[in-house]
Write an enzyme that holds these catalytic residues in place. Structure first.
Site, short mmCIF file in Angstrom:
data_model
loop_
_atom_site.label_atom_id
_atom_site.label_comp_id
_atom_site.label_asym_id
_atom_site.label_seq_id
_atom_site.Cartn_x
_atom_site.Cartn_y
_atom_site.Cartn_z
N ARG A 1 3.97 -0.62 -10.17
CA ARG A 1 2.53 0.62 -9.97
C ARG A 1 1.86 0.62 -10.62
NH1 ARG A 1 7.76 2.05 -6.57
NH2 ARG A 1 8.68 3.07 -8.56
N PHE B 1 4.42 -2.96 3.11
CA PHE B 1 5.48 -2.26 2.50
C PHE B 1 6.21 -0.18 1.48
CE2 PHE B 1 5.73 -6.89 3.95
CZ PHE B 1 6.47 -7.38 4.29
N ASP C 1 4.62 1.03 6.93
CA ASP C 1 6.19 0.66 6.78
C ASP C 1 6.73 0.43 7.88
OD1 ASP C 1 8.12 0.58 4.02
OD2 ASP C 1 8.79 1.00 6.02
N ALA D 1 4.99 -4.86 9.98
CA ALA D 1 4.02 -5.86 9.05
C ALA D 1 3.08 -6.59 9.43
CB ALA D 1 4.22 -5.66 7.62
N ASP E 1 5.36 -6.31 -0.23
CA ASP E 1 5.57 -5.51 -1.19
C ASP E 1 7.27 -6.08 -0.11
OD1 ASP E 1 7.79 -5.26 -2.84
OD2 ASP E 1 7.54 -3.62 -3.59
N CYS F 1 11.33 -10.26 -3.56
CA CYS F 1 12.60 -9.62 -4.75
C CYS F 1 13.70 -10.14 -4.87
CB CYS F 1 12.97 -7.99 -4.78
SG CYS F 1 13.11 -7.49 -2.20
N1 SAH Z 1 6.48 -0.64 -2.37
C1 SAH Z 1 7.85 0.46 -2.22
C2 SAH Z 1 8.93 -0.52 -1.91
C3 SAH Z 1 9.52 -1.39 -1.26
S1 SAH Z 1 10.72 -2.00 -0.29
C4 SAH Z 1 7.86 1.09 -2.89
O1 SAH Z 1 6.79 0.68 -4.57
O2 SAH Z 1 8.82 1.85 -3.04
C5 SAH Z 1 10.68 -2.80 1.08
C6 SAH Z 1 9.89 -1.72 2.05
O3 SAH Z 1 9.68 -2.67 3.56
C7 SAH Z 1 11.27 -1.45 2.88
O4 SAH Z 1 10.79 0.59 3.51
C8 SAH Z 1 11.31 -1.68 4.72
O5 SAH Z 1 11.36 0.01 5.32
C9 SAH Z 1 10.06 -1.79 5.20
N2 SAH Z 1 10.42 -3.08 5.96
C10 SAH Z 1 11.13 -4.31 6.28
N3 SAH Z 1 10.75 -5.00 7.68
C11 SAH Z 1 9.35 -3.83 7.68
C12 SAH Z 1 8.93 -5.05 8.32
N4 SAH Z 1 8.86 -6.09 9.73
N5 SAH Z 1 7.38 -3.94 8.90
C13 SAH Z 1 7.17 -3.39 8.28
N6 SAH Z 1 8.17 -2.12 6.91
C14 SAH Z 1 9.33 -3.83 6.20
#
Ligand code: SAH
Length: 401
Positions: free
Chosen positions: A218, A234, A257, A285, A305, A345
Site C-alpha cells: 500500500r 477490490f 468492492d 468488479a 487486488d 494472492c
Molecule cells: N485491497 C484490499 C484487499 C482486497 S481482498 C486491502 O488492501 O485491504 C479482495 C476483495 O475483493 C474483498 O474485499 C472482496 O469483498 C472483494 N470481491 C470479491 N469478489 C468481488 C467482485 N466480483 N467484485 C468486487 N469485489 C469483489
C-alpha cells in the site's frame, strides 16, 4: 474416553513414489500420498510419517479429513508437545520484534502457518487484540495451549478465535468461534498503518479483519499516486485507496468492492482520516470495469487486488483466464503513462504465470507494459523455502503506455 493427542497415535506409511516432497520437508501430506495407516489415530493426534525401510521421515498431526491428511512439523526426534508449540510461537514472535512490527498502535501477522513452521495456524495482532485463525483440526484441538502461550507472551486485552470456513464441517459443534481470553472489543478496533487509521472488524470482517499482507505494498503503490485519478478495485475497507489519497496525494480516488459491509467500513475509514476526495461504492468488479470502459472513463492509476482465483492446481487455467480479462479491462481504462498495480494472492499461480498474463494482455491490447516493481507480501508473511505455496502474493506495479 479422552485420547492424549500428544502421544503418537499411529504410523502413516507414505507411498514409495511419493516420499520425496516430505524428505524435502514439504508439510502437506495428501490422501493420494498415503499407502496405509497403522494404528487408529484420531483427528488432531500426533502421528509418524514413515517411508522406505520403516524409516521415520517426520512427525506430524493427523487431520483425518479434508485435502491435507497429515500436517508435518518436525523432521527430528522432537515431541510435538506444549513445549514444542511454545518454542515455535516464540520464534515467530521474535521475528516480528526484529522487524519492528510490535508498535502498540499498529497491527501485524504474528504467525503465518507453514511460513513459520506452524501449518494450520494464523495469528494476527491488532493493537492489543489477538485473532487466531485456525485452519486445521490439530490446531483447533490445541487452542488452549496456543492461547496460553500467546497470553504469556503478549498479555492481550482479548484473544479471539476464528475458523477457516472449510474446517467448520470437520470440528463440528465442539469448537465455537469467539472469545478465548478476555472481552471482545466493542465495535471495530482502530489500528494505525503508515499514519492512517483503519477500523478493523475482528469478528465479522474477512479473514481476521484486515489484509495485513499488503501493508508494504500500500505504501509502495501510494508513491505513484501524486496528482492521479485512482481506481482501487477490490478495495475492501479502503487500504490502497486511503493510502493513495493521503500518503500519495492523489487527485481523486474511487474505491469499489462487492461487499456492502466492507464499503461501509471504507467510508467510515475515509471520514476518520478526514479525506474528502475519496468515494467508495459497492459493485461487481468485472461489470463495473466494463461499464467504465464502455462510457470512456479514464484513470491515471488502476489497482487490482482480487480475491484468490485458484484454490488448487486444477483451477489454475481458469484463474489465469480470469486474471487475463481482469487485467485487460484494467489496462483499457488507463490513460497513456498510467500506473497499473495488479495483484494475485493465488498460491498456485506462480510469478512467472502472472508475468505471462501481463505479457498476454500487452499483446492483445497492443500497448506497452513496463514492470517497475515485482513485489510480494511483507516480511511478517515470510516464504518457507520448502513450501513454495507460502510465496503466494504477487503485486506488480507497472507503467502502461
Ligand atoms: N485491497 C484490499 C484487499 C482486497 S481482498 C486491502 O488492501 O485491504 C479482495 C476483495 O475483493 C474483498 O474485499 C472482496 O469483498 C472483494 N470481491 C470479491 N469478489 C468481488 C467482485 N466480483 N467484485 C468486487 N469485489 C469483489
Amino acid at each position: 474416553m479422552s485420547v492424549d493427542l500428544d502421544s503418537t497415535g499411529g504410523r502413516v506409511f507414505v507411498r514409495g513414489d511419493r516420499a520425496r516432497p516430505f524428505l524435502e520437508r514439504h508439510p502437506w501430506v495428501r490422501a493420494t500420498s498415503i499407502e496405509r495407516i497403522e494404528g487408529e489415530p484420531v483427528a488432531g493426534q500426533v502421528v509418524e510419517l514413515v517411508g522406505k525401510g520403516d524409516r521415520v521421515i517426520a512427525r506430524g498431526i493427523y487431520e483425518a479429513q479434508g485435502g491435507i491428511r497429515v500436517r508435518l512439523y518436525a523432521w527430528d526426534q522432537r515431541q510435538l508437545d506444549a513445549e514444542f508449540w511454545r518454542e515455535r510461537i516464540r520464534m515467530a514472535f521474535m521475528l516480528r520484534e526484529t522487524l519492528g512490527l510490535m508498535r502498540p498502535s499498529e497491527a501485524c501477522r504474528l504467525v503465518f502457518s507453514e511460513a513459520d513452521g506452524l501449518s494450520g495456524l494464523i495469528v494476527d495482532r491488532y493493537r492489543d487484540y489477538i485473532v487466531i485463525q485456525a485452519g486445521s483440526v490439530g490446531m483447533v484441538r490445541r487452542l488452549p495451549v496456543i492461547s496460553g502461550v500467546l497470553n504469556d507472551l503478549l498479555r492481550p486485552s482479548a484473544i479471539l478465535v476464528r475458523l477457516e470456513p472449510e474446517l467448520r464441517r470437520f470440528v463440528g459443534e465442539s469448537c465455537e468461534e469467539g472469545v478465548f481470553v478476555g472481552h471482545p472489543p466493542e465495535g471495530p478496533v482502530v489500528i494505525e498503518e503508515h499514519g492512517l487509521q483503519f477500523g478493523v472488524d475482528l469478528m465479522e470482517g474477512q479473514k481476521t479483519g484486515f489484509y495485513l499482507d499488503q501493508r508494504e505494498n500500500r505504501l509502495a503503490v501510494a508513491r505513484y499516486a501524486p496528482g492521479r485519478r485512482v481506481l482501487d478495485m477490490f478495495c475492501y475497507t479502503g487500504g490502497f485507496a486511503l493510502s493513495c489519497a493521503k500518503l500519495g496525494k492523489a487527485k481523486e480516488v474511487w474505491g469499489m468492492d462487492g461487499s456492502e459491509r466492507a464499503v461501509a467500513l471504507a467510508q467510515a475509514n475515509a471520514r476518520q482520516n478526514g479525506l474528502a476526495n475519496v468515494r467508495f461504492e459497492q459493485g461487481d468488479a468485472f461489470q463495473t470495469l466494463r461499464q467504465f470502459r464502455d462510457r470512456g472513463e479514464r484513470f491515471g492509476m488502476v489497482i487490482l487486488d482480487p480475491p484468490k482465483f485458484a484454490g488448487g492446481k486444477a483451477s489454475v487455467p481458469d484463474a489465469l483466464r480470469a486474471y487475463h480479462s481482469l487485467n485487460r479491462l484494467g489496462v483499457e481504462l488507463l490513460e497513456p503513462g498510467g500506473i497499473l498495480a495488479t495483484c494475485s494472492c493465488s498460491g498456485y499461480v506462480t510469478r512467472e504465470d502472472f508475468f505471462n498474463v501481463l505479457f498476454g494482455v500487452a499483446q492483445q491490447v497492443k500497448r506497452e507494459i513496463q514492470v517497475l516493481e515485482m513485489r510480494s507480501a511483507g516480511p511478517d508473511h515470510p516464504t518457507w523455502v520448502a513450501c513454495r505455496e507460502t510465496n503466494y502474493l504477487k503485486c506488480f506495479i507497472c507503467r502502461v503506455w
